[in-house]
Scaffold this motif. Structure first.
Motif, PDB file in Angstrom:
ATOM      1  N   GLU A   1       0.839  -1.186   0.000  1.00  0.00           N
ATOM      2  CA  GLU A   1       0.000   0.000   0.000  1.00  0.00           C
ATOM      3  C   GLU A   1       0.886   1.253   0.000  1.00  0.00           C
ATOM      4  N   VAL A   2       0.769   2.057  -1.049  1.00  0.00           N
ATOM      5  CA  VAL A   2       1.587   3.268  -1.155  1.00  0.00           C
ATOM      6  C   VAL A   2       0.936   4.365  -0.312  1.00  0.00           C
ATOM      7  N   ASN A   3       1.169   4.263   0.992  1.00  0.00           N
ATOM      8  CA  ASN A   3       0.611   5.180   1.972  1.00  0.00           C
ATOM      9  C   ASN A   3       1.777   5.797   2.734  1.00  0.00           C
ATOM     10  N   VAL A   4       2.040   7.091   2.504  1.00  0.00           N
ATOM     11  CA  VAL A   4       3.230   7.739   3.068  1.00  0.00           C
ATOM     12  C   VAL A   4       3.257   7.629   4.587  1.00  0.00           C
ATOM     13  N   ALA A   5       2.111   7.821   5.240  1.00  0.00           N
ATOM     14  CA  ALA A   5       2.063   7.761   6.704  1.00  0.00           C
ATOM     15  C   ALA A   5       2.474   6.379   7.208  1.00  0.00           C
ATOM     16  N   LYS A   6       1.948   5.327   6.583  1.00  0.00           N
ATOM     17  CA  LYS A   6       2.295   3.968   7.009  1.00  0.00           C
ATOM     18  C   LYS A   6       3.763   3.655   6.733  1.00  0.00           C
ATOM     19  N   ILE A   7       4.246   4.118   5.600  1.00  0.00           N
ATOM     20  CA  ILE A   7       5.635   3.860   5.257  1.00  0.00           C
ATOM     21  C   ILE A   7       6.567   4.520   6.270  1.00  0.00           C
ATOM     22  N   VAL A   8       6.321   5.771   6.592  1.00  0.00           N
ATOM     23  CA  VAL A   8       7.158   6.498   7.552  1.00  0.00           C
ATOM     24  C   VAL A   8       7.054   5.868   8.946  1.00  0.00           C
ATOM     25  N   LEU A   9       5.837   5.533   9.357  1.00  0.00           N
ATOM     26  CA  LEU A   9       5.638   4.928  10.674  1.00  0.00           C
ATOM     27  C   LEU A   9       6.371   3.597  10.776  1.00  0.00           C
ATOM     28  N   THR A  10       6.295   2.792   9.722  1.00  0.00           N
ATOM     29  CA  THR A  10       6.966   1.493   9.738  1.00  0.00           C
ATOM     30  C   THR A  10       8.472   1.661   9.842  1.00  0.00           C
ATOM     31  N   LYS A  11       9.036   2.585   9.075  1.00  0.00           N
ATOM     32  CA  LYS A  11      10.482   2.810   9.121  1.00  0.00           C
ATOM     33  C   LYS A  11      10.919   3.294  10.502  1.00  0.00           C
ATOM     34  N   LEU A  12      10.141   4.173  11.121  1.00  0.00           N
ATOM     35  CA  LEU A  12      10.493   4.679  12.440  1.00  0.00           C
ATOM     36  C   LEU A  12      10.354   3.606  13.518  1.00  0.00           C
ATOM     37  N   ALA A  13       9.298   2.818  13.426  1.00  0.00           N
ATOM     38  CA  ALA A  13       9.036   1.813  14.456  1.00  0.00           C
ATOM     39  C   ALA A  13       9.998   0.633  14.385  1.00  0.00           C
ATOM     40  N   ALA A  14      10.557   0.378  13.194  1.00  0.00           N
ATOM     41  CA  ALA A  14      11.378  -0.819  13.007  1.00  0.00           C
ATOM     42  C   ALA A  14      12.610  -0.844  13.902  1.00  0.00           C
ATOM     43  N   SER A  15      13.142   0.314  14.262  1.00  0.00           N
ATOM     44  CA  SER A  15      14.354   0.354  15.083  1.00  0.00           C
ATOM     45  C   SER A  15      14.122  -0.172  16.492  1.00  0.00           C
ATOM     46  N   VAL A  16      12.887  -0.056  16.986  1.00  0.00           N
ATOM     47  CA  VAL A  16      12.582  -0.540  18.331  1.00  0.00           C
ATOM     48  C   VAL A  16      11.652  -1.751  18.312  1.00  0.00           C
ATOM     49  N   PHE A  17      10.974  -1.962  17.198  1.00  0.00           N
ATOM     50  CA  PHE A  17      10.025  -3.071  17.089  1.00  0.00           C
ATOM     51  C   PHE A  17      10.152  -3.697  15.697  1.00  0.00           C
ATOM     52  N   PRO A  18      11.177  -4.571  15.502  1.00  0.00           N
ATOM     53  CA  PRO A  18      11.391  -5.180  14.189  1.00  0.00           C
ATOM     54  C   PRO A  18      10.182  -5.950  13.676  1.00  0.00           C
ATOM     55  N   GLY A  19       9.335  -6.402  14.583  1.00  0.00           N
ATOM     56  CA  GLY A  19       8.154  -7.142  14.162  1.00  0.00           C
ATOM     57  C   GLY A  19       7.120  -6.302  13.449  1.00  0.00           C
ATOM     58  N   VAL A  20       7.369  -4.993  13.367  1.00  0.00           N
ATOM     59  CA  VAL A  20       6.402  -4.113  12.701  1.00  0.00           C
ATOM     60  C   VAL A  20       6.225  -4.501  11.238  1.00  0.00           C
ATOM     61  N   TYR A  21       7.270  -5.073  10.635  1.00  0.00           N
ATOM     62  CA  TYR A  21       7.172  -5.471   9.234  1.00  0.00           C
ATOM     63  C   TYR A  21       6.120  -6.547   9.012  1.00  0.00           C
ATOM     64  N   TYR A  22       5.827  -7.300  10.052  1.00  0.00           N
ATOM     65  CA  TYR A  22       4.887  -8.414   9.930  1.00  0.00           C
ATOM     66  C   TYR A  22       3.539  -8.092  10.580  1.00  0.00           C
ATOM     67  N   SER A  23       3.350  -6.848  10.940  1.00  0.00           N
ATOM     68  CA  SER A  23       2.135  -6.442  11.644  1.00  0.00           C
ATOM     69  C   SER A  23       1.190  -5.696  10.704  1.00  0.00           C
ATOM     70  N   ARG A  24       0.029  -5.349  11.217  1.00  0.00           N
ATOM     71  CA  ARG A  24      -0.949  -4.610  10.433  1.00  0.00           C
ATOM     72  C   ARG A  24      -0.540  -3.151  10.225  1.00  0.00           C
ATOM     73  N   LEU A  25       0.480  -2.704  10.950  1.00  0.00           N
ATOM     74  CA  LEU A  25       0.985  -1.349  10.737  1.00  0.00           C
ATOM     75  C   LEU A  25       1.773  -1.235   9.440  1.00  0.00           C
TER      76      LEU A  25
ATOM     77  N   ALA B   1      13.021  -5.342  -0.765  1.00  0.00           N
ATOM     78  CA  ALA B   1      13.108  -3.904  -0.498  1.00  0.00           C
ATOM     79  C   ALA B   1      11.737  -3.313  -0.199  1.00  0.00           C
ATOM     80  N   LEU B   2      10.707  -3.759  -0.913  1.00  0.00           N
ATOM     81  CA  LEU B   2       9.355  -3.277  -0.638  1.00  0.00           C
ATOM     82  C   LEU B   2       8.878  -3.762   0.725  1.00  0.00           C
ATOM     83  N   PHE B   3       9.066  -5.042   0.988  1.00  0.00           N
ATOM     84  CA  PHE B   3       8.556  -5.625   2.227  1.00  0.00           C
ATOM     85  C   PHE B   3       9.173  -4.944   3.447  1.00  0.00           C
ATOM     86  N   PHE B   4      10.468  -4.654   3.371  1.00  0.00           N
ATOM     87  CA  PHE B   4      11.159  -4.047   4.517  1.00  0.00           C
ATOM     88  C   PHE B   4      11.323  -2.531   4.347  1.00  0.00           C
ATOM     89  N   VAL B   5      10.515  -1.969   3.489  1.00  0.00           N
ATOM     90  CA  VAL B   5      10.365  -0.509   3.332  1.00  0.00           C
ATOM     91  C   VAL B   5      11.728   0.174   3.210  1.00  0.00           C
TER      92      VAL B   5
END
Length: 400
Positions: free
Chosen positions: A7-31, A65-69
């Motif tokens: 989903e090309v959603n800028v908010a989700k993409i940015v949130l996922t990249k920011l959250a990944a540093s503290v919560f690597p499981g974000v890639y596999y979540s609904r976020l 690259a897409l999956f891991f933003v």
């Protein structure tokens, strides 16, 4: 039908990249921007379209690259108009289960692989097509972001079915196993790269990266010019062994700068701040990785007026010392997937030439698929590839 999309959603993409540093499981979540969900089955959008039941779909570097933003918003293609949702999976093998009334050269039951993505000579049916498409260079389409809006919910390889324009697919022999058919697309990338800069007899060639693309570069280079000497650099022992099996003459084991000096006779120099370079080196380097470090080092490992061929790529800017470009007058050649080749005086698509070499037993495609995952276990597939603990050459998703 189930399908995986980004989903090309800028908010989700940015949130996922920011959250990944503290919560690597974000890639596999609904976020995450990745969605595994049902999309409605719809009629074919026109007479020149087909419906394909997918069997296997390979996971490639672009999918990772897409999956891991990992795509950076400052790369050039990010400035192009996009679509709100990208259906994933372009390395696919499937069976036609429906054809439009205008399709004359394909039939229900044919086994096909996906060749073309979004050129104007295909899904957009722009007439006349752009100059690049007319020349068979469909990946260089000048109308890639122009023309009519595409139909929604077409799907792609990471799904149970997909809808494709007739011109997007190539029929493969009925006897070809799916595990080989799914390799035709990545093999075509390697063949296209080698034919962009074919090795000459007696030349010393380096292949960086012994993944699927690099291994195929090795075998195609040997088919096209048996008289060249192929050297390979990869950090993983099992990939180095596979490189030898595919025809590599020399596999680096030690420090790469020392190995380049040893095997090419180049002069190695070390300056301040551990700055190393070589004078002399390889005639040609095929970089199947495309990291900042591999670009940087490759330009220093080429002889004067040598050729650097970039096949692997990153969806983010890289940095490298450009001094060798002018100081040694080396050349950089970019590769974008596949297209139309000139081979032995013939004009032929990369796919058709791969299939010809396969049927003539000149190349092998049967030993690349090492791991299979059900479509519903896609997250486990991506996690396993990224972990790097298993000896994976090519992982594929199987449709259930």
């Amino acid at each position: 039908m189930k399908s995986i999309s980004f989903e090309v959603n800028v908010a989700k993409i940015v949130l996922t990249k920011l959250a990944a540093s503290v919560f690597p499981g974000v890639y596999y979540s609904r976020l995450s921007p990745i969605r595994y969900a049902d999309i409605p089955t719809k009629p074919l959008p026109g007479e020149n379209w087909i419906r394909v039941k997918n069997r296997l779909a390979g996971i490639c570097g672009a999918d990772m690259a897409l999956f891991f933003v990992q795509a950076h918003p400052k790369i050039s293609i990010a400035a192009l108009p996009g679509v709100p949702r990208v259906f994933m999976g372009h390395e696919l093998s499937g069976e036609i289960i429906e054809t439009g009334s205008g399709v004359r050269d394909l039939s229900v039951g044919d086994q096909v692989v996906l060749q073309k993505y979004l050129p104007c000579c295909s899904m957009k049916e722009i007439d006349p097509p752009c100059a690049q498409c007319q020349a068979g260079n469909y990946t260089l389409c000048e109308n890639f972001s122009e023309g009519p809006r595409l139909p929604d919910n077409l799907g792609a390889g990471f799904g149970e079915q997909c809808i494709l324009h007739r011109s997007q697919v190539i029929r493969v022999p009925e006897s070809m196993p799916d595990s080989c058919a799914v390799m035709v697309e990545p093999a075509s990338v390697s063949l296209h790269a080698v034919l962009k800069r074919p090795p000459a007899s007696g030349e010393k060639v380096l292949v960086i990266g012994a993944g699927v693309i690099g291994l195929n570069v090795i075998q195609f280079a040997k088919v096209i010019q048996p008289g060249c000497t192929i050297h390979v650099l990869d950090k993983l022992p099992f990939k180095r062994e596979q490189a030898r099996a595919m025809g590599a003459d020399v596999v680096f084991e030690g420090d790469p700068y020392d190995e380049v000096r040893r095997y090419t006779g180049a002069h190695l120099y070390t300056g301040a701040l551990a700055n190393r370079t070589l004078v002399g080196g390889f005639d040609c380097i095929y970089d199947c990785v495309g990291y900042s470090s591999t670009v940087h080092d490759s330009l220093r490992w080429l002889k004067a007026r040598g050729d650097y061929v970039l096949i692997g790529n990153q969806l983010s800017p890289v940095t490298f010392d450009m001094t060798p470009l002018w100081q040694q007058e080396v050349r950089m050649v970019g590769v974008n997937a596949h297209g139309t080749e000139r081979f032995n005086g013939e004009s032929i698509s990369s796919f058709d030439l791969v299939l010809r070499m396969y049927t003539e037993n000149k190349i092998r495609l049967n030993e690349f698929v090492t791991h299979r995952f059900p479509l519903s276990e896609y997250a486990s597939a991506f996690r396993t590839i990224r972990d790097g603990r298993e000896k994976i050459i090519k992982a594929v998703l199987e449709m259930e």
